[in-house]
Design a protein around this motif. Structure first.
Motif, short mmCIF file in Angstrom:
data_model
loop_
_atom_site.label_atom_id
_atom_site.label_comp_id
_atom_site.label_asym_id
_atom_site.label_seq_id
_atom_site.Cartn_x
_atom_site.Cartn_y
_atom_site.Cartn_z
N ALA A 91 -8.67 18.04 -24.68
CA ALA A 91 -7.73 18.36 -23.40
C ALA A 91 -7.22 19.68 -23.53
O ALA A 91 -7.17 20.16 -22.32
CB ALA A 91 -6.54 17.15 -23.36
N LEU A 92 -7.07 20.35 -24.57
CA LEU A 92 -6.51 21.51 -24.39
C LEU A 92 -7.63 22.45 -24.16
O LEU A 92 -7.51 23.43 -23.06
CB LEU A 92 -5.93 22.16 -25.80
CG LEU A 92 -4.64 21.61 -26.28
CD1 LEU A 92 -4.10 21.75 -27.77
CD2 LEU A 92 -3.44 21.60 -25.20
N ARG A 93 -8.76 22.36 -24.43
CA ARG A 93 -9.86 23.09 -24.18
C ARG A 93 -10.36 23.21 -22.66
O ARG A 93 -10.44 24.12 -22.01
CB ARG A 93 -11.40 22.87 -24.81
CG ARG A 93 -11.14 23.35 -26.18
CD ARG A 93 -12.52 23.18 -26.86
NE ARG A 93 -12.76 21.85 -27.38
CZ ARG A 93 -12.41 21.28 -28.57
NH1 ARG A 93 -11.84 21.81 -29.39
NH2 ARG A 93 -12.94 19.96 -28.76
N GLU A 94 -10.17 21.75 -22.14
CA GLU A 94 -10.42 21.70 -20.62
C GLU A 94 -9.49 22.47 -19.79
O GLU A 94 -9.70 23.06 -18.93
CB GLU A 94 -10.55 20.12 -20.38
CG GLU A 94 -11.82 19.36 -21.02
CD GLU A 94 -11.49 17.91 -20.83
OE1 GLU A 94 -10.65 17.56 -20.17
OE2 GLU A 94 -12.51 17.26 -21.32
N ALA A 95 -8.32 22.30 -20.07
CA ALA A 95 -7.03 22.97 -19.56
C ALA A 95 -7.23 24.27 -19.39
O ALA A 95 -6.91 25.30 -18.45
CB ALA A 95 -5.75 22.58 -20.06
N ASN A 96 -7.54 24.97 -20.69
CA ASN A 96 -8.04 26.39 -20.65
C ASN A 96 -9.02 27.11 -19.72
O ASN A 96 -9.10 28.08 -19.27
CB ASN A 96 -8.04 26.73 -22.09
CG ASN A 96 -8.69 28.41 -22.42
OD1 ASN A 96 -9.73 28.56 -22.75
ND2 ASN A 96 -7.72 29.21 -22.19
N GLU A 97 -10.37 25.87 -19.91
CA GLU A 97 -11.30 26.32 -19.06
C GLU A 97 -11.00 26.35 -17.53
O GLU A 97 -11.52 27.17 -16.68
CB GLU A 97 -12.44 25.33 -19.23
CG GLU A 97 -13.21 25.53 -20.92
CD GLU A 97 -14.05 24.25 -21.12
OE1 GLU A 97 -14.32 23.31 -20.19
OE2 GLU A 97 -14.59 24.29 -22.28
N ARG A 98 -10.01 25.53 -17.08
CA ARG A 98 -9.99 25.28 -15.60
C ARG A 98 -8.93 26.30 -15.28
O ARG A 98 -8.54 26.54 -14.10
CB ARG A 98 -9.48 24.10 -15.03
CG ARG A 98 -7.95 23.45 -15.71
CD ARG A 98 -7.87 22.33 -15.30
NE ARG A 98 -6.50 21.59 -15.92
CZ ARG A 98 -5.34 22.07 -15.48
NH1 ARG A 98 -5.35 23.04 -14.87
NH2 ARG A 98 -4.37 21.50 -16.45
N GLY A 99 -8.22 27.15 -16.17
CA GLY A 99 -7.51 28.24 -15.85
C GLY A 99 -6.03 28.09 -15.95
O GLY A 99 -5.10 28.78 -15.45
N ALA A 100 -5.59 26.97 -16.76
CA ALA A 100 -4.23 26.77 -17.16
C ALA A 100 -3.74 27.47 -18.19
O ALA A 100 -4.43 27.94 -18.86
CB ALA A 100 -3.91 25.28 -17.46
N THR A 101 -2.23 28.09 -18.13
CA THR A 101 -1.95 28.87 -19.08
C THR A 101 -1.43 27.91 -20.06
O THR A 101 -0.96 26.91 -20.02
CB THR A 101 -0.64 29.52 -18.58
OG1 THR A 101 -0.84 30.54 -17.36
CG2 THR A 101 0.20 30.33 -19.76
N LEU A 102 -1.63 28.39 -21.53
CA LEU A 102 -1.30 27.28 -22.65
C LEU A 102 -0.17 28.28 -23.42
O LEU A 102 -0.35 29.61 -23.41
CB LEU A 102 -2.43 27.11 -23.54
CG LEU A 102 -3.29 26.22 -23.23
CD1 LEU A 102 -4.07 25.98 -21.77
CD2 LEU A 102 -4.20 25.92 -24.13
N LEU A 103 0.78 27.36 -23.90
CA LEU A 103 1.72 28.13 -24.66
C LEU A 103 2.04 27.32 -25.74
O LEU A 103 2.15 25.87 -25.80
CB LEU A 103 3.22 28.05 -23.80
CG LEU A 103 4.44 28.90 -24.42
CD1 LEU A 103 5.17 29.45 -23.40
CD2 LEU A 103 5.09 27.73 -24.99
N SER A 104 2.20 28.00 -27.08
CA SER A 104 2.65 27.25 -28.33
C SER A 104 3.94 27.77 -29.02
O SER A 104 4.35 28.70 -28.76
CB SER A 104 1.43 27.40 -29.40
OG SER A 104 1.48 28.81 -29.98
N VAL A 105 4.72 26.90 -29.49
CA VAL A 105 5.96 26.99 -30.10
C VAL A 105 5.91 26.89 -31.81
O VAL A 105 5.21 25.96 -32.01
CB VAL A 105 7.03 26.23 -29.76
CG1 VAL A 105 8.36 26.58 -30.37
CG2 VAL A 105 7.20 26.42 -27.98
N CYS A 106 6.08 28.01 -32.44
CA CYS A 106 5.94 27.94 -33.89
C CYS A 106 4.59 27.44 -34.30
O CYS A 106 3.38 28.22 -33.97
CB CYS A 106 6.98 27.13 -34.43
SG CYS A 106 7.15 27.07 -36.10
N SER A 107 4.56 26.58 -35.35
CA SER A 107 2.96 26.12 -35.53
C SER A 107 2.22 25.37 -34.89
O SER A 107 1.12 24.77 -35.22
CB SER A 107 3.56 25.00 -36.98
OG SER A 107 3.98 23.87 -36.34
N GLY A 108 2.82 25.14 -33.39
CA GLY A 108 1.91 24.87 -32.60
C GLY A 108 0.63 25.53 -32.30
O GLY A 108 -0.55 25.31 -31.88
#
Length: 318
Positions: A91-108
């Protein structure tokens, strides 16, 4: 435009880091002039309780399919593990491919790494996990000293409160300083913090691995205010300068000058935290000779100026 935010949670999610994302994006502050966000808490099995890292439970209200409409996908910290849920990674890969911004906090950041999204990308994580992240994903470009890294469509942050910095930075980037300031004021946090996470790292005291120099090292620690040359230290150790320099590196892992500088910075940190001595007095007490020289070494090793460090870690006046 930042309108829909999805927080992706897995088992053993860290409540504070999850709460950071909720606090910035999940609270309705439209009365104060903050645009409304659609906030989605997404998991593999919506409606089913997930154990958190502290024993409480969290129930995601949406499935992973809801991520498809998110402009921002946030990944809070969770307990480290060898493998992460394949459906979440997909799901994260698909979000990245369609242009969404991804943000992680700490060990995320480990979840993003496991999804292959940090390969050849600039990123960061909590200073305790930096080596593990790099060992696990050797192609990443890790910056262990900063509070967060903005690499365009992927933002990674350091430990805990640095997630606040990253979230507010993203709000500032997408919606402007005024909106970020409104949220920060409501949270009672600074809109932007100075320095990086080096100031929070516990600096290890360089150890002596053998007994031959232990008495000399103890004497040096007791006499930090004194100027020490290699020639004088060699005489104190009853060795030639060449032998002393070689032995010192072999036993401490560093040179006499670097060892002394580190000890003086460690002592300065302690005095800045526990006393009301001025920066000039601290510099003299630690053997730097001048406040300017102390500021140079302190900033180089700790990452912030002495006054800024005291503002953060110093005991408040009673």
């Amino acid at each position: 435009m930042l309108k829909t935010v999805a927080a992706v949670v897995i088992d053993k999610v860290a409540p504070f880091e999850f709460g950071v994302v909720c606090e910035v994006f999940g609270i309705d502050r439209t009365e104060e002039g903050v645009p409304a966000f659609e906030f989605l808490v997404c998991g593999e099995r919506p409606g089913e309780p997930l154990p958190t890292s502290v024993g409480a439970q969290l129930i995601p209200g949406h499935g992973l399919d809801a991520i498809e409409r998110a402009d921002l996908v946030a990944v809070p910290a969770a307990t480290l593990r060898d493998e992460y849920p394949p459906a979440v990674l997909a799901a994260l890969r698909e979000a990245n491919e369609r242009g969404a911004t991804l943000l992680s906090v700490c060990s995320g950041a480990f979840v993003l790494g496991a999804a292959g999204l940090l390969d050849d990308r600039h990123c960061t994580t909590h200073w305790r996990y930096g080596k593990q992240l790099l060992d696990r994903f050797p192609s990443i470009k890790l910056d262990p000293d900063v509070l967060f890294v903005d690499d365009g469509d992927i933002i990674t942050s350091a430990g805990t409160a640095a997630g606040i910095d990253a979230c507010l930075h993203l709000v500032r980037r997408e919606l402007g300083s005024n909106v970020a300031n409104l949220i920060a004021r409501r949270m009672v946090v600074p809109p932007q913090r100075d320095g990086g996470q080096r100031q929070y790292v516990e600096l290890p005291v360089p150890e002596c691995t053998a007994d031959s120099l232990s008495p000399l090292l103890t004497w040096m620690l007791d006499n930090l205010r004194t100027d020490h040359t290699v020639a004088e230290l060699a005489r104190q150790a009853r060795m030639s300068e060449r032998t002393f320099a070689r032995r010192f590196v072999a036993e401490t892992g560093t040179t006499p000058n670097k060892w002394l500088t580190m000890q003086r910075v460690l002592r300065a940190r302690q005095l800045l935290e526990d006393t009301s001595l001025s920066v000039e007095e601290v510099a003299e007490e630690c053997g730097f000779g001048s406040a300017a020289l102390m500021r140079h070494h302190f900033n180089k090793i700790v990452g912030v100026a002495p006054k800024d460090y005291r503002r953060t870690f110093g005991a408040p006046a009673v």
